[in-house]
Design a protein around this motif. Structure first.
Motif, mmCIF file in Angstrom:
data_model
loop_
_atom_site.group_PDB
_atom_site.id
_atom_site.type_symbol
_atom_site.label_atom_id
_atom_site.label_comp_id
_atom_site.label_asym_id
_atom_site.label_seq_id
_atom_site.Cartn_x
_atom_site.Cartn_y
_atom_site.Cartn_z
ATOM 1 N N ARG A 147 0.811 -1.108 0.100
ATOM 2 C CA ARG A 147 -0.022 0.177 -0.097
ATOM 3 C C ARG A 147 0.829 1.279 -0.227
ATOM 4 O O ARG A 147 1.585 1.369 0.837
ATOM 5 C CB ARG A 147 -0.889 -0.170 1.381
ATOM 6 C CG ARG A 147 -1.939 -1.166 1.257
ATOM 7 C CD ARG A 147 -2.970 -1.005 1.954
ATOM 8 N NE ARG A 147 -3.948 0.306 1.364
ATOM 9 C CZ ARG A 147 -5.046 0.689 1.990
ATOM 10 N NH1 ARG A 147 -5.662 -0.044 3.259
ATOM 11 N NH2 ARG A 147 -5.783 1.476 1.450
ATOM 12 N N THR A 184 -1.705 5.982 -0.622
ATOM 13 C CA THR A 184 -3.121 5.472 0.035
ATOM 14 C C THR A 184 -2.797 5.179 1.188
ATOM 15 O O THR A 184 -4.125 4.827 1.995
ATOM 16 C CB THR A 184 -3.397 4.158 -0.742
ATOM 17 O OG1 THR A 184 -2.251 3.159 -0.785
ATOM 18 C CG2 THR A 184 -3.616 4.580 -2.419
ATOM 19 N N PRO A 211 -9.497 -2.057 -0.441
ATOM 20 C CA PRO A 211 -9.183 -0.651 0.418
ATOM 21 C C PRO A 211 -10.010 -0.361 1.568
ATOM 22 O O PRO A 211 -9.651 0.680 2.406
ATOM 23 C CB PRO A 211 -9.458 0.443 -0.746
ATOM 24 C CG PRO A 211 -10.179 -0.250 -1.630
ATOM 25 C CD PRO A 211 -10.132 -1.563 -1.637
ATOM 26 N N CYS A 267 -13.052 0.857 1.938
ATOM 27 C CA CYS A 267 -14.057 2.283 1.778
ATOM 28 C C CYS A 267 -15.217 2.230 2.372
ATOM 29 O O CYS A 267 -15.969 1.232 1.778
ATOM 30 C CB CYS A 267 -13.826 2.876 0.193
ATOM 31 S SG CYS A 267 -12.341 3.014 -0.496
ATOM 32 N N LEU A 314 -14.744 -2.441 -3.344
ATOM 33 C CA LEU A 314 -13.813 -1.958 -4.368
ATOM 34 C C LEU A 314 -12.705 -3.275 -4.024
ATOM 35 O O LEU A 314 -12.482 -3.883 -3.104
ATOM 36 C CB LEU A 314 -13.257 -0.875 -4.048
ATOM 37 C CG LEU A 314 -14.026 0.260 -4.051
ATOM 38 C CD1 LEU A 314 -13.416 1.887 -3.616
ATOM 39 C CD2 LEU A 314 -14.950 0.547 -5.284
ATOM 40 N N ILE A 317 -8.447 -3.547 -5.116
ATOM 41 C CA ILE A 317 -7.325 -3.005 -5.518
ATOM 42 C C ILE A 317 -6.315 -3.942 -6.046
ATOM 43 O O ILE A 317 -5.893 -4.757 -5.248
ATOM 44 C CB ILE A 317 -6.345 -2.118 -4.617
ATOM 45 C CG1 ILE A 317 -7.257 -0.655 -4.388
ATOM 46 C CG2 ILE A 317 -4.965 -1.550 -5.257
ATOM 47 C CD1 ILE A 317 -6.676 0.056 -3.302
ATOM 48 N N GLU A 350 -1.316 0.511 -8.866
ATOM 49 C CA GLU A 350 -2.601 0.287 -8.354
ATOM 50 C C GLU A 350 -3.756 0.675 -9.469
ATOM 51 O O GLU A 350 -3.789 1.474 -9.924
ATOM 52 C CB GLU A 350 -2.843 0.972 -7.031
ATOM 53 C CG GLU A 350 -1.789 0.949 -5.924
ATOM 54 C CD GLU A 350 -2.313 1.366 -4.659
ATOM 55 O OE1 GLU A 350 -1.637 1.190 -3.726
ATOM 56 O OE2 GLU A 350 -3.208 2.209 -4.703
ATOM 57 N N TRP A 367 -7.778 0.338 -9.270
ATOM 58 C CA TRP A 367 -8.889 0.419 -8.576
ATOM 59 C C TRP A 367 -10.251 -0.096 -9.305
ATOM 60 O O TRP A 367 -10.602 0.872 -10.032
ATOM 61 C CB TRP A 367 -9.214 1.910 -7.617
ATOM 62 C CG TRP A 367 -8.120 2.242 -6.820
ATOM 63 C CD1 TRP A 367 -6.720 2.257 -6.914
ATOM 64 C CD2 TRP A 367 -8.500 2.554 -5.271
ATOM 65 N NE1 TRP A 367 -6.208 2.387 -5.649
ATOM 66 C CE2 TRP A 367 -7.244 2.832 -4.811
ATOM 67 C CE3 TRP A 367 -9.619 2.764 -4.684
ATOM 68 C CZ2 TRP A 367 -7.034 3.195 -3.435
ATOM 69 C CZ3 TRP A 367 -9.496 2.873 -3.237
ATOM 70 C CH2 TRP A 367 -8.410 3.252 -2.565
ATOM 71 N N THR A 400 -6.383 4.485 -11.530
ATOM 72 C CA THR A 400 -4.965 3.838 -11.491
ATOM 73 C C THR A 400 -4.339 4.951 -10.897
ATOM 74 O O THR A 400 -4.366 5.947 -10.966
ATOM 75 C CB THR A 400 -4.539 3.355 -13.032
ATOM 76 O OG1 THR A 400 -4.197 4.620 -13.627
ATOM 77 C CG2 THR A 400 -5.410 2.441 -13.443
ATOM 78 N N CYS A 405 -10.494 7.088 -1.343
ATOM 79 C CA CYS A 405 -11.868 6.452 -1.513
ATOM 80 C C CYS A 405 -12.626 7.745 -1.876
ATOM 81 O O CYS A 405 -13.927 7.298 -2.277
ATOM 82 C CB CYS A 405 -12.378 6.127 0.137
ATOM 83 S SG CYS A 405 -11.564 4.522 0.785
ATOM 84 N N ALA A 464 -12.428 7.363 -5.530
ATOM 85 C CA ALA A 464 -13.431 6.196 -5.845
ATOM 86 C C ALA A 464 -14.975 6.638 -6.162
ATOM 87 O O ALA A 464 -15.608 6.408 -6.958
ATOM 88 C CB ALA A 464 -13.233 5.013 -4.749
#
Length: 222
Positions: free
Chosen positions: A11, A15, A59, A61, A66, A68, A99, A101, A112, A212, A215
């Motif tokens: 991570r 993030t 992740p 959220c 989601l 990753i 990454e 998502w 990304t 998040c 996203a």
């Protein structure tokens, strides 16, 4: 070692830290414990070695499902810290990562993150357990010994939407302080009590933006 592989590079610092960075930047340095004189690096605990990690994780959220997918490649090493009783270790990690998502419900790629960074723990000081403010002490207490690491990150990260449009871009240098419980086991790893940026050079909008939230924005986009 104050950064575990559970957080870095799997991570990325992008993030991991944005959730607390903005609030911490507003706190005065006097809000944190004073530390003793710096300790010095010693012999290698782990010689420099290349790695290539990949996988998937949630992740976490709130309210979102989601995934990753990530890949991180680099060269990392660990040094013992003289005078720490083999309780503190300094990491040096030169890496690149990617990454992706994805929304689990639709399989749609939301965005990304790509980055290339050099992360070094350049300084470490012993901190008395009694000097740790109560608000940073976990419910189960502190094991100790406690150290404060200085973490230097140089490089850049870029976030793009599914069409390749740049959403956010970090570049430059960030210096962090990590107040860290080593847990007394004479092994790398432990528990971070407070991770805070103390110096930011160059544009770093991701320090003020939750991934998040990105996203959510992409899910709402037509």
């Amino acid at each position: 070692m104050s950064l575990s592989r559970a957080l870095h590079p799997r991570r990325s610092l992008v993030t991991t830290l944005v959730a607390v960075a903005t609030a911490v930047l507003l706190l005065p340095l006097s809000a944190f414990p004073a530390a003793a004189a710096p300790l010095r690096p010693g012999s290698y605990f782990e010689e420099p070695a290349a790695y290539d990690d990949s996988g998937e994780f949630d992740p976490e959220c709130p309210g979102l499902d989601l995934t990753i997918s990530f890949r991180a490649r680099g060269v990392a090493s660990l040094r013992n810290v003289v005078g720490s009783g083999r309780q503190a270790f300094l990491i040096k990690d030169r890496y690149r990562f990617r990454e992706v998502w994805t929304d689990d419900a639709t399989g749609r790629v939301l965005f990304t993150i790509r980055g290339r960074n050099l992360v070094r723990e350049v300084d470490v000081r012993r901190v008395a357990k009694s000097a740790v403010p109560d608000r940073f002490v976990p419910e189960d207490g502190i094991v100790g010994p406690v150290f404060e690491f200085t973490v230097d990150q140089i490089g850049g990260d870029i976030v793009r939407d599914a069409d390749g449009k740049v959403l956010y871009w970090n570049a430059g240098r960030v210096v962090f302080k990590n107040l860290f419980d080593s847990l007394g086991d004479r092994k790398p790893g432990g528990e971070s009590l407070r991770f805070r940026p103390v110096r930011v050079i160059g544009p770093h909008p991701l320090l003020e933006t939750e991934p998040c939230e990105i996203a959510e924005q992409q899910l709402a986009a037509p």
